[in-house]
Scaffold this motif. Structure first.
Motif, PDB file in Angstrom:
ATOM      1  N   VAL A  87     -16.076  11.902  -8.786  1.00  0.00           N
ATOM      2  CA  VAL A  87     -14.664  11.904  -9.205  1.00  0.00           C
ATOM      3  C   VAL A  87     -14.215  10.444  -9.353  1.00  0.00           C
ATOM      4  CG1 VAL A  87     -12.336  12.751  -8.691  1.00  0.00           C
ATOM      5  CG2 VAL A  87     -14.332  14.050  -7.934  1.00  0.00           C
ATOM      6  N   PRO A  88     -14.547   9.807 -10.478  1.00  0.00           N
ATOM      7  CA  PRO A  88     -14.246   8.371 -10.635  1.00  0.00           C
ATOM      8  C   PRO A  88     -12.763   8.051 -10.627  1.00  0.00           C
ATOM      9  CG  PRO A  88     -15.034   9.333 -12.704  1.00  0.00           C
ATOM     10  CD  PRO A  88     -15.273  10.352 -11.628  1.00  0.00           C
ATOM     11  N   GLU A  89     -11.911   9.030 -10.891  1.00  0.00           N
ATOM     12  CA  GLU A  89     -10.471   8.784 -10.839  1.00  0.00           C
ATOM     13  C   GLU A  89     -10.029   8.287  -9.468  1.00  0.00           C
ATOM     14  OE1 GLU A  89     -11.396  11.385 -14.200  1.00  0.00           O
ATOM     15  OE2 GLU A  89     -11.917  11.497 -12.066  1.00  0.00           O
ATOM     16  N   ILE A  90     -10.781   8.675  -8.433  1.00  0.00           N
ATOM     17  CA  ILE A  90     -10.462   8.211  -7.075  1.00  0.00           C
ATOM     18  C   ILE A  90     -10.576   6.696  -6.982  1.00  0.00           C
ATOM     19  CG2 ILE A  90     -11.309   8.200  -4.680  1.00  0.00           C
ATOM     20  CD1 ILE A  90     -11.981  11.164  -5.035  1.00  0.00           C
ATOM     21  N   TYR A  91     -11.571   6.119  -7.666  1.00  0.00           N
ATOM     22  CA  TYR A  91     -11.765   4.664  -7.592  1.00  0.00           C
ATOM     23  C   TYR A  91     -10.602   3.923  -8.238  1.00  0.00           C
ATOM     24  CZ  TYR A  91     -16.602   6.456  -7.334  1.00  0.00           C
ATOM     25  OH  TYR A  91     -17.727   7.161  -7.035  1.00  0.00           O
ATOM     26  N   GLU A  92     -10.172   4.408  -9.396  1.00  0.00           N
ATOM     27  CA  GLU A  92      -9.056   3.742 -10.081  1.00  0.00           C
ATOM     28  C   GLU A  92      -7.790   3.836  -9.238  1.00  0.00           C
ATOM     29  OE1 GLU A  92      -6.489   3.813 -14.255  1.00  0.00           O
ATOM     30  OE2 GLU A  92      -8.385   4.912 -14.121  1.00  0.00           O
ATOM     31  N   LEU A  93      -7.564   5.016  -8.671  1.00  0.00           N
ATOM     32  CA  LEU A  93      -6.387   5.187  -7.830  1.00  0.00           C
ATOM     33  C   LEU A  93      -6.454   4.266  -6.618  1.00  0.00           C
ATOM     34  CD1 LEU A  93      -3.751   6.675  -7.277  1.00  0.00           C
ATOM     35  CD2 LEU A  93      -5.091   8.457  -6.106  1.00  0.00           C
ATOM     36  N   ALA A  94      -7.634   4.151  -6.008  1.00  0.00           N
ATOM     37  CA  ALA A  94      -7.791   3.276  -4.839  1.00  0.00           C
ATOM     38  C   ALA A  94      -7.485   1.830  -5.195  1.00  0.00           C
ATOM     39  CB  ALA A  94      -9.203   3.404  -4.278  1.00  0.00           C
ATOM     40  N   SER A  95      -7.919   1.408  -6.381  1.00  0.00           N
ATOM     41  CA  SER A  95      -7.656   0.038  -6.815  1.00  0.00           C
ATOM     42  C   SER A  95      -6.155  -0.215  -6.945  1.00  0.00           C
ATOM     43  CB  SER A  95      -8.352  -0.224  -8.154  1.00  0.00           C
ATOM     44  OG  SER A  95      -8.093  -1.529  -8.611  1.00  0.00           O
ATOM     45  N   LEU A  96      -5.444   0.737  -7.523  1.00  0.00           N
ATOM     46  CA  LEU A  96      -3.998   0.582  -7.681  1.00  0.00           C
ATOM     47  C   LEU A  96      -3.277   0.634  -6.333  1.00  0.00           C
ATOM     48  CD1 LEU A  96      -3.472   2.825 -10.835  1.00  0.00           C
ATOM     49  CD2 LEU A  96      -3.513   0.324 -10.743  1.00  0.00           C
ATOM     50  N   LEU A  97      -3.687   1.549  -5.465  1.00  0.00           N
ATOM     51  CA  LEU A  97      -3.028   1.671  -4.162  1.00  0.00           C
ATOM     52  C   LEU A  97      -3.288   0.462  -3.274  1.00  0.00           C
ATOM     53  CD1 LEU A  97      -3.678   5.445  -3.332  1.00  0.00           C
ATOM     54  CD2 LEU A  97      -1.641   4.407  -4.365  1.00  0.00           C
ATOM     55  N   SER A  98      -4.434  -0.179  -3.460  1.00  0.00           N
ATOM     56  CA  SER A  98      -4.762  -1.335  -2.619  1.00  0.00           C
ATOM     57  C   SER A  98      -3.768  -2.474  -2.823  1.00  0.00           C
ATOM     58  CB  SER A  98      -6.183  -1.821  -2.919  1.00  0.00           C
ATOM     59  OG  SER A  98      -6.265  -2.430  -4.209  1.00  0.00           O
ATOM     60  N   MET A  99      -3.102  -2.496  -3.980  1.00  0.00           N
ATOM     61  CA  MET A  99      -2.098  -3.532  -4.236  1.00  0.00           C
ATOM     62  C   MET A  99      -0.894  -3.405  -3.304  1.00  0.00           C
ATOM     63  SD  MET A  99      -3.834  -4.850  -6.624  1.00  0.00           S
ATOM     64  CE  MET A  99      -5.037  -4.412  -7.883  1.00  0.00           C
ATOM     65  N   LEU A 100      -0.748  -2.255  -2.683  1.00  0.00           N
ATOM     66  CA  LEU A 100       0.408  -1.998  -1.818  1.00  0.00           C
ATOM     67  C   LEU A 100       0.132  -2.299  -0.346  1.00  0.00           C
ATOM     68  CD1 LEU A 100       1.440   1.458  -3.341  1.00  0.00           C
ATOM     69  CD2 LEU A 100       2.417  -0.774  -3.878  1.00  0.00           C
ATOM     70  N   VAL A 101      -1.107  -2.691  -0.027  1.00  0.00           N
ATOM     71  CA  VAL A 101      -1.511  -2.822   1.381  1.00  0.00           C
ATOM     72  C   VAL A 101      -1.790  -4.286   1.721  1.00  0.00           C
ATOM     73  CG1 VAL A 101      -3.117  -2.043   3.151  1.00  0.00           C
ATOM     74  CG2 VAL A 101      -2.563  -0.535   1.225  1.00  0.00           C
ATOM     75  N   PRO A 102      -1.016  -4.886   2.595  1.00  0.00           N
ATOM     76  CA  PRO A 102      -1.302  -6.259   3.018  1.00  0.00           C
ATOM     77  C   PRO A 102      -2.643  -6.342   3.746  1.00  0.00           C
ATOM     78  CG  PRO A 102       0.925  -5.596   3.642  1.00  0.00           C
ATOM     79  CD  PRO A 102       0.212  -4.364   3.205  1.00  0.00           C
ATOM     80  N   TYR A 103      -3.363  -7.411   3.496  1.00  0.00           N
ATOM     81  CA  TYR A 103      -4.666  -7.609   4.131  1.00  0.00           C
ATOM     82  C   TYR A 103      -4.580  -7.558   5.654  1.00  0.00           C
ATOM     83  CZ  TYR A 103      -8.971 -10.100   5.473  1.00  0.00           C
ATOM     84  OH  TYR A 103     -10.151 -10.470   6.057  1.00  0.00           O
ATOM     85  N   PRO A 104      -3.597  -8.206   6.286  1.00  0.00           N
ATOM     86  CA  PRO A 104      -3.516  -8.133   7.764  1.00  0.00           C
ATOM     87  C   PRO A 104      -3.313  -6.710   8.283  1.00  0.00           C
ATOM     88  CG  PRO A 104      -2.189  -9.950   6.933  1.00  0.00           C
ATOM     89  CD  PRO A 104      -2.578  -9.129   5.745  1.00  0.00           C
ATOM     90  N   ARG A 105      -2.693  -5.841   7.457  1.00  0.00           N
ATOM     91  CA  ARG A 105      -2.493  -4.453   7.891  1.00  0.00           C
ATOM     92  C   ARG A 105      -3.821  -3.749   8.093  1.00  0.00           C
ATOM     93  NH1 ARG A 105      -2.590  -0.376   9.803  1.00  0.00           N
ATOM     94  NH2 ARG A 105      -1.276   1.478   9.566  1.00  0.00           N
ATOM     95  N   ILE A 106      -4.789  -4.022   7.232  1.00  0.00           N
ATOM     96  CA  ILE A 106      -6.120  -3.425   7.384  1.00  0.00           C
ATOM     97  C   ILE A 106      -6.779  -3.936   8.657  1.00  0.00           C
ATOM     98  CG2 ILE A 106      -8.445  -3.270   6.407  1.00  0.00           C
ATOM     99  CD1 ILE A 106      -6.405  -1.615   4.905  1.00  0.00           C
ATOM    100  N   LEU A 107      -6.663  -5.211   8.920  1.00  0.00           N
ATOM    101  CA  LEU A 107      -7.309  -5.797  10.096  1.00  0.00           C
ATOM    102  C   LEU A 107      -6.684  -5.296  11.394  1.00  0.00           C
ATOM    103  CD1 LEU A 107      -7.891  -9.501   8.985  1.00  0.00           C
ATOM    104  CD2 LEU A 107      -9.509  -7.593   8.969  1.00  0.00           C
TER     105      LEU A 107
END
Length: 333
Positions: A87-107
């Motif tokens: 389901v490659p649409e998941i990858y595109e969506l993940a790329s767009l959603l990642s713009m909303l997540v600050p790097y320190p939030r992941i850490l």
């Protein structure tokens, strides 16, 4: 219209009892009431350094994990099972959603921190590993799920999913639901060795596909009360892995109560307690083995289930992605 579930498993090997009480049994209970999607997260599996060089294992595990899900009683006529990579649409969506997540939030994600510590990764982890929670959010949001049955260790990822959904909706307009989580009745099953968690990599697991002889052998080697040297010694029940498993899997609660009473007074040995646990586990596992045998003898049917699952999931994910692109004013020429 039924509410929707998305849940699933990494494809790094067969599933075990911890998966069963953590999520699988809830999937079975809910399949009649929810539109259920089961993801076989093969791309997620590549996030771990241990598996990045194991494409054959991951590929084989897609089929094995699919059969594990089917063997516990999921009905392919009622649920949609698919491999993440189809389901490659998941990858595109993940790329767009990642713009909303600050790097320190992941850490700050406690599961990410625990994985780095427990697996002794040091700084030897990939960008994909850090992006694991965002990919999981994309899995869930791609089909706009309402409910996500998860293990306790995945709860921080679900919390991030809710944050992403809320931020997207407040920034661009309403698209996503903020999905709720459902933890299994045993949030985190201890390992056979008494370790904090049953896991494949530590060799402390009973797999749903283990034969009766293997189950018996593993149970008879289980840790109990290390301070109890003789059957006549009073034993400790609290924190004892064998009794944790009795509480989780033995449906004869009177028998469990009797064993506990005799154990703490030194009137029953570890062997009898373990023998009765074997019987209890076999009541659960034998029907699972029988169902699995049917699918093992017809793997083409399992592949067909996955092909149809991918088709349906792609339709849903593409519809979601179109909405996301529209809200973000991204052109489609």
């Amino acid at each position: 219209m039924k509410k929707r579930i998305l849940t699933g498993d990494n494809t790094t090997g067969r599933l075990h009892l911890g998966h069963y009480v953590g999520s699988l049994e809830n999937r079975v209970k809910l399949q009649n009431d929810y539109d259920t999607f089961i993801i076989l997260a093969d791309v997620h599996s590549l996030a771990y350094p241990k598996y990045i060089g194991e494409p054959d294992l991951i590929a084989d595990s897609i089929l094995q994990v699919a059969m594990d899900n089917l063997s516990v009683g999921l009905d392919p006529a009622k649920v949609t099972i698919f491999a993440e990579s189809t389901v490659p649409e998941i990858y595109e969506l993940a790329s767009l959603l990642s713009m909303l997540v600050p790097y320190p939030r992941i850490l700050r994600n406690p599961t990410i921190k625990d994985e780095i510590r427990d697996k002794e990764l040091g700084d030897n982890y990939s960008l994909g590993f850090l992006n694991f929670p965002v990919m999981m959010a994309s899995d869930i949001l791609s089909v706009r799920a309402d409910l996500v049955p998860v293990g306790e260790d995945q709860s921080p990822h679900l919390e991030l999913t809710r944050e992403i959904a809320h931020k997207f909706n407040s920034t661009y307009g309403e698209v996503f639901k903020e999905p709720e989580g459902m933890i299994g009745r045993v949030a985190r099953l201890v390992g056979l060795d008494g370790g904090v968690k049953m896991t494949k990599s530590l060799g402390n697991a009973i797999f749903l596909s283990d034969d009766a002889g293997t189950v018996r052998k593993k149970v008879m080697k289980m840790y109990t009360d290390p301070n109890r040297l003789h059957p006549s010694d009073p034993g400790k029940v609290d924190g004892n892995p064998v009794f944790i498993y009795h509480d989780a899997f033995n449906t004869d609660k009177e028998e469990v109560a009797d064993l506990k009473k005799r154990y703490v007074t030194g009137k029953v040995g570890d062997v009898e307690v373990k023998e009765k646990l074997v019987v209890a586990l076999e009541k659960l596992l034998e029907p699972i083995r029988q169902r699995r045998s049917k699918y093992e003898n017809d793997t083409d049917a399992v592949r067909g289930i996955l092909i149809e699952g991918a088709k349906r999931t792609r339709t849903e994910a593409l519809a979601t992605l179109d909405l996301v692109r529209e809200k973000m004013k991204l052109p489609r020429f």
